[in-house]
Design a protein around this motif. Structure first.
Motif, PDB file in Angstrom:
ATOM      1  N   GLY A   1       0.785  -1.224   0.000  1.00 17.32           N
ATOM      2  CA  GLY A   1       0.000   0.000   0.000  1.00 17.32           C
ATOM      3  C   GLY A   1       0.818   1.275   0.000  1.00 17.32           C
ATOM      4  N   HIS A   2       2.133   1.150   0.222  1.00 18.68           N
ATOM      5  CA  HIS A   2       2.998   2.333   0.194  1.00 18.68           C
ATOM      6  C   HIS A   2       3.304   2.707  -1.249  1.00 18.68           C
ATOM      7  CE1 HIS A   2       4.752   2.462   4.543  1.00 18.68           C
ATOM      8  NE2 HIS A   2       3.429   2.378   4.518  1.00 18.68           N
ATOM      9  N   THR A   3       3.007   3.963  -1.583  1.00 17.09           N
ATOM     10  CA  THR A   3       3.188   4.382  -2.970  1.00 17.09           C
ATOM     11  C   THR A   3       4.594   4.902  -3.251  1.00 17.09           C
ATOM     12  OG1 THR A   3       2.410   6.633  -2.531  1.00 17.09           O
ATOM     13  CG2 THR A   3       0.744   4.988  -3.111  1.00 17.09           C
ATOM     14  N   ALA A   4       5.272   5.340  -2.215  1.00 17.49           N
ATOM     15  CA  ALA A   4       6.607   5.913  -2.400  1.00 17.49           C
ATOM     16  C   ALA A   4       7.673   4.943  -1.917  1.00 17.49           C
ATOM     17  CB  ALA A   4       6.737   7.237  -1.661  1.00 17.49           C
ATOM     18  N   LEU A   5       8.776   4.900  -2.655  1.00 19.29           N
ATOM     19  CA  LEU A   5       9.881   3.990  -2.328  1.00 19.29           C
ATOM     20  C   LEU A   5      11.194   4.719  -2.555  1.00 19.29           C
ATOM     21  CD1 LEU A   5      10.128   0.255  -3.251  1.00 19.29           C
ATOM     22  CD2 LEU A   5      12.059   1.778  -3.749  1.00 19.29           C
TER      23      LEU A   5
ATOM     24  N   ILE B   1      17.719   7.571  -5.032  1.00 16.49           N
ATOM     25  CA  ILE B   1      16.585   7.737  -5.940  1.00 16.49           C
ATOM     26  C   ILE B   1      15.307   7.446  -5.185  1.00 16.49           C
ATOM     27  CG2 ILE B   1      16.622   5.325  -6.705  1.00 16.49           C
ATOM     28  CD1 ILE B   1      15.957   6.331  -9.541  1.00 16.49           C
ATOM     29  N   TYR B   2      14.201   8.029  -5.630  1.00 22.96           N
ATOM     30  CA  TYR B   2      12.916   7.653  -5.063  1.00 22.96           C
ATOM     31  C   TYR B   2      11.897   7.455  -6.181  1.00 22.96           C
ATOM     32  CZ  TYR B   2      10.304  12.096  -5.596  1.00 22.96           C
ATOM     33  OH  TYR B   2       9.644  13.186  -6.079  1.00 22.96           O
ATOM     34  N   PHE B   3      10.893   6.677  -5.876  1.00 15.71           N
ATOM     35  CA  PHE B   3       9.799   6.391  -6.793  1.00 15.71           C
ATOM     36  C   PHE B   3       8.489   6.847  -6.181  1.00 15.71           C
ATOM     37  CE2 PHE B   3      11.738   3.747 -10.036  1.00 15.71           C
ATOM     38  CZ  PHE B   3      12.900   3.310  -9.420  1.00 15.71           C
ATOM     39  N   GLN B   4       7.667   7.440  -7.008  1.00 19.11           N
ATOM     40  CA  GLN B   4       6.269   7.674  -6.666  1.00 19.11           C
ATOM     41  C   GLN B   4       5.492   6.800  -7.646  1.00 19.11           C
ATOM     42  OE1 GLN B   4       4.652   8.774  -4.306  1.00 19.11           O
ATOM     43  NE2 GLN B   4       2.587   8.984  -5.107  1.00 19.11           N
ATOM     44  N   GLY B   5       4.889   5.760  -7.151  1.00 19.97           N
ATOM     45  CA  GLY B   5       4.353   4.749  -8.053  1.00 19.97           C
ATOM     46  C   GLY B   5       5.514   4.093  -8.778  1.00 19.97           C
ATOM     47  N   ASN B   6       5.408   4.002 -10.094  1.00 19.23           N
ATOM     48  CA  ASN B   6       6.492   3.417 -10.885  1.00 19.23           C
ATOM     49  C   ASN B   6       7.417   4.461 -11.473  1.00 19.23           C
ATOM     50  OD1 ASN B   6       5.502   0.833 -10.453  1.00 19.23           O
ATOM     51  ND2 ASN B   6       4.199   0.887 -12.273  1.00 19.23           N
TER      52      ASN B   6
ATOM     53  N   GLU C   1      14.519   0.423 -11.068  1.00 19.33           N
ATOM     54  CA  GLU C   1      13.181   0.384 -11.629  1.00 19.33           C
ATOM     55  C   GLU C   1      12.209  -0.132 -10.585  1.00 19.33           C
ATOM     56  OE1 GLU C   1      13.100  -2.169 -15.030  1.00 19.33           O
ATOM     57  OE2 GLU C   1      13.156  -3.994 -13.827  1.00 19.33           O
ATOM     58  N   ARG C   2      10.960   0.182 -10.826  1.00 18.82           N
ATOM     59  CA  ARG C   2       9.899  -0.293  -9.944  1.00 18.82           C
ATOM     60  C   ARG C   2       8.740  -0.702 -10.838  1.00 18.82           C
ATOM     61  NH1 ARG C   2       6.524   2.986  -5.250  1.00 18.82           N
ATOM     62  NH2 ARG C   2       5.830   1.137  -4.120  1.00 18.82           N
ATOM     63  N   THR C   3       8.219  -1.852 -10.564  1.00 17.34           N
ATOM     64  CA  THR C   3       7.138  -2.361 -11.397  1.00 17.34           C
ATOM     65  C   THR C   3       5.904  -2.640 -10.549  1.00 17.34           C
ATOM     66  OG1 THR C   3       7.999  -4.602 -11.135  1.00 17.34           O
ATOM     67  CG2 THR C   3       8.700  -3.372 -13.085  1.00 17.34           C
ATOM     68  N   GLY C   4       4.748  -2.400 -11.145  1.00 17.07           N
ATOM     69  CA  GLY C   4       3.489  -2.686 -10.462  1.00 17.07           C
ATOM     70  C   GLY C   4       3.287  -1.871  -9.203  1.00 17.07           C
ATOM     71  N   GLY C   5       4.046  -0.779  -9.073  1.00 13.75           N
ATOM     72  CA  GLY C   5       3.922   0.042  -7.880  1.00 13.75           C
ATOM     73  C   GLY C   5       4.344  -0.668  -6.617  1.00 13.75           C
ATOM     74  N   SER C   6       5.134  -1.727  -6.777  1.00 14.93           N
ATOM     75  CA  SER C   6       5.516  -2.499  -5.599  1.00 14.93           C
ATOM     76  C   SER C   6       7.024  -2.718  -5.575  1.00 14.93           C
ATOM     77  CB  SER C   6       4.756  -3.815  -5.581  1.00 14.93           C
ATOM     78  OG  SER C   6       5.095  -4.584  -4.445  1.00 14.93           O
ATOM     79  N   VAL C   7       7.467  -3.878  -6.005  1.00 18.80           N
ATOM     80  CA  VAL C   7       8.869  -4.275  -5.892  1.00 18.80           C
ATOM     81  C   VAL C   7       9.770  -3.347  -6.710  1.00 18.80           C
ATOM     82  CG1 VAL C   7      10.511  -6.108  -6.439  1.00 18.80           C
ATOM     83  CG2 VAL C   7       8.285  -6.668  -5.438  1.00 18.80           C
TER      84      VAL C   7
END
Lengths: 115, 116
Positions: free
Chosen positions: B28-32, B47-52, B68-74
């Motif tokens: 459920g966390h959108t930011a990584l 680096i950070y991700f908001q969604g993908n 990279e980030r896929t599916g808003g998760s991993v």
């Protein structure tokens, strides 16, 4: 660019006593967030306390409290009734609302708790 | 899972090889976020991700680093042609969002990378 300075590379405290870790920062912004994180030997960073700059009241979390001096750009962490489990590396961090996602961390203070 | 997980926990590689580090954020966390922590030092933002999407890649040390980030998760952090100076602990964090209290970051245990 914002900078965060932790001037005490190492600190020690006797169990049950109080210790204060210092943190200063440099910014030209008026709105920002400040954090203290704890990193035990397990490496997992744990959020200890958070302070919004617009709030004048100092944040507290159980035995942890901060002394936030906005004009002096100082954000110290006080740990009361120190416990052996408090031994860890403590990091101060700054985040600007205008720089979403990017926090600036200090170099850390290693806290030793003596039994 | 209950928290942020990272794999592997330790990675030893030879200079010149490529490595992939994985991060599973809190559901459920959108930011990584990815950080690097060199021995005895503070955290360096990578680096950070908001969604993908990664709006800010300025923290990546060189073009050998990508994420990279896929599916808003991993998320996967890849380091190509590793160098000895890449040796560090790589920490991943996630947050519910990017605004207000939602931006509180929860960290994983990190991956210790050693380049021989």
């Amino acid at each position: 660019a914002q900078t965060v300075t932790q001037s005490q590379p190492e600190m020690s405290v006797q169990e049950a006593e109080t210790v204060t870790l210092s943190c200063t920062y440099d910014t030209s912004e008026s709105d920002y967030y400040l954090f203290w994180y704890k990193q035990p030997p397990s490496r997992q960073m744990i959020l200890v306390i958070r302070q919004e700059a617009y709030k004048q009241q100092n944040a507290t979390e159980n035995r942890f409290s901060v002394n936030f001096q906005k004009a002096a750009k100082s954000f110290s962490l006080k740990i009361s009734d120190s416990q052996l489990g408090d031994a860890a590396m403590y990091f101060c961090a700054y985040r600007s609302p205008g720089r979403a996602g990017k926090s600036t961390f200090g170099d850390g203070t290693t806290l030793t708790v003596k039994p | 899972g209950a928290g942020v997980s990272q794999s592997p926990s330790n990675k030893v590689t030879e200079k010149g090889k490529d490595v992939e580090l994985r991060c599973d954020p809190i559901s459920g966390h959108t930011a990584l976020y990815w950080y690097r922590q060199s021995l005895g030092q503070g955290l360096e933002f990578l680096i950070y991700f908001q969604g993908n999407s990664a709006p800010d890649k300025s923290g990546l040390p060189s073009d050998r680093f990508s994420a990279e980030r896929t599916g808003g998760s991993v998320s996967t952090l890849t380091i190509q042609r590793t160098q000895q100076e890449d040796s560090a602990v790589y920490l991943c964090a996630s947050s519910l969002g990017l605004a207000g209290v939602q931006d509180t970051q929860y960290f994983g245990p990190g991956t210790r990378l050693t380049v021989l």
